[in-house]
Structures are given as structure tokens and as C-alpha cells.
Design a protein around this motif. Sequence first.
Motif, short mmCIF file in Angstrom:
data_model
loop_
_atom_site.label_atom_id
_atom_site.label_comp_id
_atom_site.label_asym_id
_atom_site.label_seq_id
_atom_site.Cartn_x
_atom_site.Cartn_y
_atom_site.Cartn_z
N GLU A 276 -21.71 13.07 0.41
CA GLU A 276 -22.42 11.81 0.42
C GLU A 276 -21.47 10.64 0.17
O GLU A 276 -20.40 10.81 -0.41
CB GLU A 276 -23.54 11.80 -0.63
CG GLU A 276 -23.06 12.08 -2.04
CD GLU A 276 -24.21 12.22 -3.02
OE1 GLU A 276 -25.36 12.06 -2.63
OE2 GLU A 276 -23.92 12.48 -4.19
N ASP B 53 -17.73 3.64 -1.11
CA ASP B 53 -17.38 3.31 0.27
C ASP B 53 -16.13 4.11 0.61
O ASP B 53 -15.13 4.01 -0.08
CB ASP B 53 -17.10 1.81 0.41
CG ASP B 53 -18.35 0.98 0.18
OD1 ASP B 53 -19.44 1.43 0.57
OD2 ASP B 53 -18.24 -0.12 -0.37
N GLN C 166 -14.09 1.78 -3.48
CA GLN C 166 -13.60 2.14 -2.15
C GLN C 166 -12.61 3.28 -2.32
O GLN C 166 -11.64 3.16 -3.05
CB GLN C 166 -12.93 0.98 -1.44
CG GLN C 166 -12.46 1.37 -0.06
CD GLN C 166 -11.92 0.19 0.73
OE1 GLN C 166 -12.13 -0.94 0.40
NE2 GLN C 166 -11.21 0.49 1.78
N ARG D 82 -21.76 5.91 0.23
CA ARG D 82 -22.55 4.72 0.54
C ARG D 82 -22.28 4.28 1.98
O ARG D 82 -23.19 4.02 2.74
CB ARG D 82 -22.20 3.61 -0.43
CG ARG D 82 -22.97 2.34 -0.22
CD ARG D 82 -22.67 1.33 -1.35
NE ARG D 82 -23.20 0.06 -0.99
CZ ARG D 82 -22.50 -0.92 -0.44
NH1 ARG D 82 -21.21 -0.77 -0.22
NH2 ARG D 82 -23.06 -2.07 -0.13
N ASN D 83 -21.01 4.19 2.35
CA ASN D 83 -20.56 3.85 3.71
C ASN D 83 -19.35 4.70 4.04
O ASN D 83 -18.55 5.01 3.17
CB ASN D 83 -20.13 2.37 3.81
CG ASN D 83 -21.29 1.43 3.68
OD1 ASN D 83 -22.26 1.54 4.41
ND2 ASN D 83 -21.18 0.49 2.76
N VAL D 84 -19.22 5.06 5.31
CA VAL D 84 -18.04 5.78 5.78
C VAL D 84 -17.48 5.03 6.98
O VAL D 84 -18.19 4.74 7.93
CB VAL D 84 -18.38 7.24 6.20
CG1 VAL D 84 -17.16 7.93 6.78
CG2 VAL D 84 -18.93 8.01 5.01
N THR D 85 -16.18 4.73 6.91
CA THR D 85 -15.47 4.07 8.01
C THR D 85 -14.33 4.97 8.44
O THR D 85 -13.48 5.33 7.62
CB THR D 85 -14.91 2.70 7.58
OG1 THR D 85 -15.99 1.89 7.10
CG2 THR D 85 -14.21 2.00 8.73
N HIS E 106 -19.09 -1.41 -5.81
CA HIS E 106 -18.91 -0.08 -5.26
C HIS E 106 -17.43 0.21 -5.13
O HIS E 106 -16.65 -0.64 -4.71
CB HIS E 106 -19.59 0.02 -3.89
CG HIS E 106 -21.05 -0.29 -3.96
ND1 HIS E 106 -21.98 0.60 -4.41
CD2 HIS E 106 -21.73 -1.41 -3.66
CE1 HIS E 106 -23.17 0.05 -4.37
NE2 HIS E 106 -23.05 -1.18 -3.92
#
Length: 90
Positions: free
Chosen positions: A66, A51, A25, A68-71, A23
Motif C-alpha cells: 500500500e 508517497d 516521500q 498514498r501515491n505511487v509515481t 506525508h
Amino acid sequence: MAHRYRLWSITFILAFAMVGAAHAQITVADAGNWDDPNTWSTGAVPTASDDVVIDSTVTINIAEAEARNVTVTGEEGELRYERDPELNGF
């Protein structure tokens, strides 16, 4: 010899499949709207397989945002939502 060739072929295919599943980043290049490619380090809007690391202010201004992950990180990191009455459910 044919057995060794098949083993190497299977190993190569599995290794390639795992690399393909990696994925991306994406980080914030400049504070801005989610749908603006200039906001992101890659110059492209994140997709469902990315990400995302937010260390500046990003405003979600589209219903289709959208990742996959959000930090959200750091003192400057902020994720805002822009409400648009014309967008159903947003």
C-alpha cells in the motif's frame, strides 16, 4: 491578555496539526521486492500514508502492498507484480 494567549494556543495547535498531516516521500534505495525494507530509502516498507517514487525495478510480492501515491519515473523505473496463486485476488 487571556485572549492573546488563547489565540496563540489555537494557532500553535493548528500549525502542529498541519505538520502532523504531512506525508513521507519514499524512494527506491535498491531494486527489490516491495516487502523488503532494504528496497526503500527509509529502511522501512511503505504504508498507506507514504508517497512512493519508483526509479528502479520494484516487484509487488505481497497482497498488502500500500501507498498514498505511487509515481514510476525514469528509464529504469518499473513496477512489477508477482502473481502468487495462494493469494486471493492477487
